[in-house]
Design a protein around this motif. Structure first.
Motif, mmCIF file in Angstrom:
data_model
loop_
_atom_site.group_PDB
_atom_site.id
_atom_site.type_symbol
_atom_site.label_atom_id
_atom_site.label_comp_id
_atom_site.label_asym_id
_atom_site.label_seq_id
_atom_site.Cartn_x
_atom_site.Cartn_y
_atom_site.Cartn_z
ATOM 1 N N ILE A 169 -14.049 -14.601 -18.993
ATOM 2 C CA ILE A 169 -13.480 -13.705 -17.975
ATOM 3 C C ILE A 169 -13.605 -12.241 -18.407
ATOM 4 O O ILE A 169 -14.065 -11.392 -17.638
ATOM 5 C CB ILE A 169 -11.995 -14.054 -17.730
ATOM 6 N N TRP B 35 -17.173 -10.861 -18.218
ATOM 7 C CA TRP B 35 -17.605 -10.588 -16.843
ATOM 8 C C TRP B 35 -16.959 -9.326 -16.298
ATOM 9 O O TRP B 35 -17.618 -8.510 -15.648
ATOM 10 C CB TRP B 35 -17.259 -11.767 -15.930
ATOM 11 N N LEU B 36 -15.649 -9.184 -16.570
ATOM 12 C CA LEU B 36 -14.964 -8.002 -16.048
ATOM 13 C C LEU B 36 -15.461 -6.732 -16.732
ATOM 14 O O LEU B 36 -15.519 -5.664 -16.131
ATOM 15 C CB LEU B 36 -13.447 -8.149 -16.204
ATOM 16 N N PHE C 279 -20.693 -1.555 -14.707
ATOM 17 C CA PHE C 279 -21.564 -1.289 -13.568
ATOM 18 C C PHE C 279 -20.926 -0.292 -12.608
ATOM 19 O O PHE C 279 -21.560 0.682 -12.194
ATOM 20 C CB PHE C 279 -21.912 -2.571 -12.804
ATOM 21 N N TRP D 3 -26.825 -1.429 -22.454
ATOM 22 C CA TRP D 3 -26.531 -2.336 -21.336
ATOM 23 C C TRP D 3 -27.336 -3.621 -21.508
ATOM 24 O O TRP D 3 -26.827 -4.719 -21.313
ATOM 25 C CB TRP D 3 -26.847 -1.637 -20.016
ATOM 26 N N VAL E 164 -26.077 -7.464 -21.793
ATOM 27 C CA VAL E 164 -26.470 -8.619 -20.974
ATOM 28 C C VAL E 164 -26.803 -9.803 -21.877
ATOM 29 O O VAL E 164 -26.409 -10.941 -21.612
ATOM 30 C CB VAL E 164 -27.668 -8.267 -20.067
ATOM 31 N N HIS F 289 -24.865 -33.919 -8.160
ATOM 32 C CA HIS F 289 -25.280 -32.946 -7.154
ATOM 33 C C HIS F 289 -25.456 -33.582 -5.786
ATOM 34 O O HIS F 289 -26.051 -32.999 -4.891
ATOM 35 C CB HIS F 289 -26.571 -32.243 -7.585
ATOM 36 N N MET G 110 -9.110 -15.588 -12.552
ATOM 37 C CA MET G 110 -10.265 -14.723 -12.324
ATOM 38 C C MET G 110 -10.264 -14.186 -10.898
ATOM 39 O O MET G 110 -10.553 -13.015 -10.663
ATOM 40 C CB MET G 110 -11.537 -15.553 -12.576
ATOM 41 N N LEU H 231 -10.157 -10.344 -10.068
ATOM 42 C CA LEU H 231 -11.253 -9.722 -9.324
ATOM 43 C C LEU H 231 -10.717 -8.927 -8.140
ATOM 44 O O LEU H 231 -11.149 -7.798 -7.886
ATOM 45 C CB LEU H 231 -12.229 -10.780 -8.825
ATOM 46 N N TRP I 241 -15.804 -24.381 -15.033
ATOM 47 C CA TRP I 241 -15.802 -23.530 -13.842
ATOM 48 C C TRP I 241 -16.854 -22.446 -13.866
ATOM 49 O O TRP I 241 -17.458 -22.136 -12.841
ATOM 50 C CB TRP I 241 -14.415 -22.926 -13.643
ATOM 51 N N TYR I 242 -17.156 -21.857 -15.064
ATOM 52 C CA TYR I 242 -18.067 -20.712 -15.059
ATOM 53 C C TYR I 242 -19.505 -21.083 -14.763
ATOM 54 O O TYR I 242 -20.341 -20.225 -14.538
ATOM 55 C CB TYR I 242 -17.977 -19.899 -16.358
ATOM 56 N N PHE I 243 -19.831 -22.395 -14.787
ATOM 57 C CA PHE I 243 -21.192 -22.802 -14.448
ATOM 58 C C PHE I 243 -21.295 -23.427 -13.058
ATOM 59 O O PHE I 243 -22.362 -23.881 -12.663
ATOM 60 C CB PHE I 243 -21.724 -23.806 -15.468
ATOM 61 N N GLN J 204 -24.335 -24.869 -10.714
ATOM 62 C CA GLN J 204 -24.396 -26.271 -10.298
ATOM 63 C C GLN J 204 -24.560 -26.358 -8.780
ATOM 64 O O GLN J 204 -25.312 -27.194 -8.278
ATOM 65 C CB GLN J 204 -23.133 -27.017 -10.744
ATOM 66 N N ILE K 104 -30.828 -12.811 -15.655
ATOM 67 C CA ILE K 104 -30.708 -12.109 -16.934
ATOM 68 C C ILE K 104 -31.675 -10.922 -16.993
ATOM 69 O O ILE K 104 -31.275 -9.791 -17.293
ATOM 70 C CB ILE K 104 -30.975 -13.084 -18.105
ATOM 71 N N LEU L 31 -30.661 -8.154 -14.562
ATOM 72 C CA LEU L 31 -29.534 -7.348 -15.042
ATOM 73 C C LEU L 31 -30.004 -6.339 -16.087
ATOM 74 O O LEU L 31 -29.625 -5.172 -16.052
ATOM 75 C CB LEU L 31 -28.455 -8.253 -15.642
ATOM 76 N N PHE M 227 -24.563 -4.926 -5.954
ATOM 77 C CA PHE M 227 -23.927 -5.558 -7.098
ATOM 78 C C PHE M 227 -22.692 -6.350 -6.663
ATOM 79 O O PHE M 227 -22.477 -7.473 -7.121
ATOM 80 C CB PHE M 227 -23.536 -4.506 -8.136
ATOM 81 N N LEU M 228 -21.890 -5.761 -5.768
ATOM 82 C CA LEU M 228 -20.690 -6.469 -5.315
ATOM 83 C C LEU M 228 -21.081 -7.756 -4.591
ATOM 84 O O LEU M 228 -20.451 -8.794 -4.772
ATOM 85 C CB LEU M 228 -19.852 -5.584 -4.388
ATOM 86 N N PHE N 67 -22.308 -10.218 -7.404
ATOM 87 C CA PHE N 67 -21.285 -10.655 -8.357
ATOM 88 C C PHE N 67 -20.119 -11.345 -7.649
ATOM 89 O O PHE N 67 -19.666 -12.401 -8.073
ATOM 90 C CB PHE N 67 -20.790 -9.462 -9.169
ATOM 91 N N LEU N 68 -19.626 -10.744 -6.564
ATOM 92 C CA LEU N 68 -18.448 -11.319 -5.913
ATOM 93 C C LEU N 68 -18.818 -12.524 -5.045
ATOM 94 O O LEU N 68 -18.202 -13.581 -5.152
ATOM 95 C CB LEU N 68 -17.733 -10.268 -5.051
ATOM 96 N N TRP O 202 -22.014 -15.087 -7.058
ATOM 97 C CA TRP O 202 -21.607 -15.688 -8.325
ATOM 98 C C TRP O 202 -20.201 -16.277 -8.233
ATOM 99 O O TRP O 202 -20.002 -17.474 -8.386
ATOM 100 C CB TRP O 202 -21.718 -14.657 -9.443
ATOM 101 N N ASN O 203 -19.209 -15.439 -7.905
ATOM 102 C CA ASN O 203 -17.827 -15.911 -7.989
ATOM 103 C C ASN O 203 -17.395 -16.767 -6.796
ATOM 104 O O ASN O 203 -16.702 -17.764 -6.978
ATOM 105 C CB ASN O 203 -16.881 -14.727 -8.172
ATOM 106 N N ILE P 59 -18.656 -20.162 -7.248
ATOM 107 C CA ILE P 59 -17.875 -20.892 -8.243
ATOM 108 C C ILE P 59 -16.626 -21.481 -7.589
ATOM 109 O O ILE P 59 -16.292 -22.648 -7.786
ATOM 110 C CB ILE P 59 -17.485 -19.962 -9.412
#
Lengths: 263, 173, 298
Positions: free
Chosen positions: A119, A122-123, A129, A142, A146, B116, C13, C17, C100-102, C106, C126, C129, C157-158, C161-162, C165-166, C169
């Motif tokens: 967490i 990521w934050l 950013f 940066w 990563v 899946h 999280m 966020l 959860w983070y993956f 999945q 990766i 970024l 980016f928002l 990421f939001l 990604w999130n 999840i």
């Protein structure tokens, strides 16, 4: 009066002076020395922009991440006193740890600390950013960040393989099957036959990756050792190294904002 | 008094020698590095890995009911034995997507993977979710004592047209 | 299942966020107003004021550390670390979920083949970024919160990421149940829930549904998948060119060809995920290009 005298004489003793080689940090010179002469603190620059270290600006997420890395390292080393990284013993060692150790929260701290670290990483990236702190002159740092974020996720992945429970075996099964789908290299990826024609064998196939990654979860031998070495030694070592570079890079220009001469 | 001997002029290294020594140095460095890396890489790919026996007996043909998916060998050997009107085939229990073990859902007459969500018909053909190809079948036949044998060393893939191979299916009169 | 200890981090999280997104937008709005009023936020005197690391930074780090340590201890005392059944190579738990983070990854595997969802896309994330600072040449917004000075960068980016990604999840954690079926927030996780998800490839749509070639799939895979291959090339090559020539002409001129096309390919790769998700939900599309013979499915 007598107490102050004692403190005074303690401060003037040879032992004290040999440990703290400068006076109390209440003047500029000693404030500089406090950071400069301490191996841990000297990862910091000596002075920083006031606006750049405000809590509402940084959310302290980078610092928290670093702290959690230390927590994971220490608790991880302590847990290794009880844990043997082989399929035969891993699960029973975890059970034993839970049942035989009083105040047994070491694994809990390790587990939840790892979640917390994901967490905070990521934050931290989110903050960096949004403040545009990746812009020159910090582009390269940066990039290192990563890589460190990726390493954190890899560490977490290998970490939850360690107890060798149902979560572990199916995670590694899915993971190693994904590796097999790598274009060209994997035996079940696009272009597989191309490389096979040139090299005469598949680079990543069911036999090799099963051993390489997990020691053959399907093979019955189920020795989870090889990948666990990555979790136990290789990833933490590389993360530590990169973290030092990542932190020391704030030397040029502080942690954020326009470049200001700091030294 | 003999004249003092002056040291000879220092040997000059010609440009050509210099360059060739540099080249030798680099070749040595790169090959040492390459050899080291190869050794590290090869460490993870041993010649032999140990696996359980892949050929086993699966009982007599009369033990299997028509139109039933038999699961009694799933735990030990990772196969489903499926009997239809014409005969028997041995289906692999490994999902062709990412290797999880699907479950046989009798009510819906399909294999369904919990990872899946891939779904397969009783024949092994994929029809839902992300699985890219049908489940694999293994070599099957009758041994001398009248029992069925299954050999997991040889697999048959539908998308390669291998299910037409007589060894992939045990014909029963 | 939903309330198990392993799901606490993602709930935390979620709130973090929300809070930090609010905080950064709040600060960005304040700065944007100052900029509108003609202030130089970047170079104003306060922004360059220096303080000593000891004690200003070291002390706040110290306080943070103690706070986090207390939180971690409390968490560890209240909740036991989960441990599942011993590893069993022939019995997959149902549903079988990564931590959860993956779960975003999945969920991605449901829509794209492993070589894309498991290898290419993570690599692109990766690499993409890492490339951000070299693509984003906008010199403004360096070291302070702002939205107006870099709207495109922040929005992209928002979104990534939001949402990608999130939110994915959250979707994977709370809305996926046994057999990886979709379950609503208050629906019981019934193992026997029947869901018909009959997926159809693009080539099957053309030849079977529209009856081209007499309803028969051609034997040659390249011929069979020709439309899908053309569409993919049009998307990966045509869209970036269109972006450069038409829709993002100004950005193209600012960035130059190399930077722009790298950015464009990364952007449309990112957009490929929601696109395919929508296609799957609406018309049950499985693959745009389906050549399982060569493990090449898109």
């Amino acid at each position: 009066m007598a107490k102050a005298g004692f403190l005074e004489s303690l401060r003037k003793s040879q032992a004290w002076k040999s440990i703290f080689r400068h006076g109390p940090p209440n003047n500029s010179r000693n404030k500089v020395l406090a950071v400069l002469m301490n191996v841990f603190l000297h990862l910091h620059p000596i002075r920083m922009k006031k606006s750049g270290i405000r809590m509402s600006f940084t959310w302290c997420m980078g610092g928290i991440t670093f702290f959690l890395f230390l927590v994971e390292t220490v608790t991880g080393v302590l847990l290794m006193f009880y844990y043997r990284p082989t399929a035969e013993f891993a699960y029973s060692d975890i059970i034993a740890l839970r049942e035989h150790v009083p105040i047994g929260i070491m694994r809990e701290v390790h587990r939840w600390g790892a979640h917390l670290m994901v967490i905070s990483v990521w934050l931290h990236m989110f903050r960096v950013f949004l403040t545009g702190s990746y812009k020159p002159p910090r582009e390269f740092n940066w990039g290192i960040g990563v890589v460190l974020l990726t390493l954190t996720l890899l560490l977490s992945f290998t970490g939850y393989l360690l107890p060798w429970d149902q979560l572990a075996i199916w995670a590694i099964t899915v993971g190693s099957n994904m590796a097999r789908a790598t274009p060209f290299l994997g035996s079940e990826g696009p272009g597989a036959s191309l490389l096979n024609m040139i090299m005469g064998f598949d680079v990543v196939h069911s036999g090799s990756d099963a051993f390489c990654v997990a020691g053959g979860p399907r093979g019955g031998r189920g020795d989870s050792a090889p990948l666990l070495r990555f979790a136990l030694y290789i990833y933490p070592a590389s993360a530590a190294l990169l973290m030092a570079v990542h932190l020391a890079s704030t030397y040029d220009g502080g942690i954020s904002g326009p470049f200001v001469r700091l030294r | 008094m003999p004249a003092p001997k002056f040291p000879e002029a220092p040997e000059t290294v010609s440009r050509r020698t210099f360059v060739s020594w540099i080249a030798v140095g680099w070749v040595g460095f790169v090959s040492a590095l390459g050899l080291g890396l190869t050794a590290v890489g090869r460490l993870f790919f041993p010649n032999v890995t140990f696996e359980p026996p892949q050929r086993f007996k699966a009982g007599f043909p009369t033990e299997y009911d028509v139109d039933k998916v038999d699961e009694h060998l799933k735990k030990a050997y990772g196969v489903w034995m499926v009997r239809n009107e014409r005969g028997i085939y041995a289906l692999s229990t490994v999902c062709t997507h990412l290797g999880c073990t699907p479950n046989w859902l009798e009510g819906e007459q399909k294999f369904k993977c919990p990872c899946h969500g891939s779904g397969f018909y009783k024949t092994g053909i994929n029809f839902e979710g992300p699985a890219p190809r049908p489940l694999e079948r293994f070599k099957i036949g009758l041994s001398e004592d009248g029992q069925i044998f299954v050999d997991k060393n040889k697999k048959y893939q539908q998308e390669k047209g291998e299910w037409d191979d007589p060894d992939s299916f045990l014909e029963l009169a | 299942m939903v309330a198990k200890p392993d799901n606490i981090p993602i709930v935390a999280m979620l709130f973090l966020l929300l809070f930090f997104t609010w905080l950064s937008i709040h600060k960005a709005v304040i700065n944007d107003k100052l900029i509108d009023a003609g202030q130089d936020v970047e170079n104003k005197k306060e922004a360059k004021e220096l303080v000593y690391t000891w004690p200003d930074l070291v002390f706040s780090e110290f306080i943070c550390t103690i706070g986090v340590w207390c939180l971690l201890l409390a968490w560890a005392i209240v909740l036991k670390a989960p441990l599942e059944e011993p590893a069993n190579p022939v019995d997959t738990p149902n549903p079988s979920k990564a931590p959860w983070y993956f779960l975003g990854l999945q969920e991605m595997l449901v829509y794209y083949d492993p070589w894309l969802a498991g290898v290419v896309f993570p690599t692109l994330i990766i690499v993409g970024l890492i490339l951000i600072p070299y693509i984003d040449t906008n010199p403004k917004g360096n070291g302070y919160y702002t939205f107006k000075e870099r709207p495109f960068a922040i929005t992209t980016f928002l979104f990534g990421f939001l949402i990608l990604w999130n939110l994915l999840i959250v979707y994977g954690t709370f809305l996926r149940g046994p057999n990886w079926n979709f379950f609503g927030p208050y629906e019981v996780w019934d193992i026997h829930k029947l869901e018909v998800l009959r997926n159809v490839n693009l080539s099957e749509y053309i030849f079977r549904e529209f009856g081209l070639n007499g309803g028969k799939l051609p034997d040659n895979p390249l011929l069979r998948e020709s439309l899908g291959i053309l569409l993919t090339i049009a998307y990966m090559v045509g869209v970036p060119i269109l972006l450069a020539r038409k829709w993002m002409k100004k950005t193209y001129e600012e960035l130059g060809a190399a930077r722009f096309y790298i950015m464009a390919v990364l952007l449309i790769s990112m957009a490929a995920l929601p696109l395919k998700m929508v296609l799957r939900w609406t018309i049950n599309l499985k693959y745009i290009v389906a050549i399982p013979e060569a493990f090449f499915n898109i």
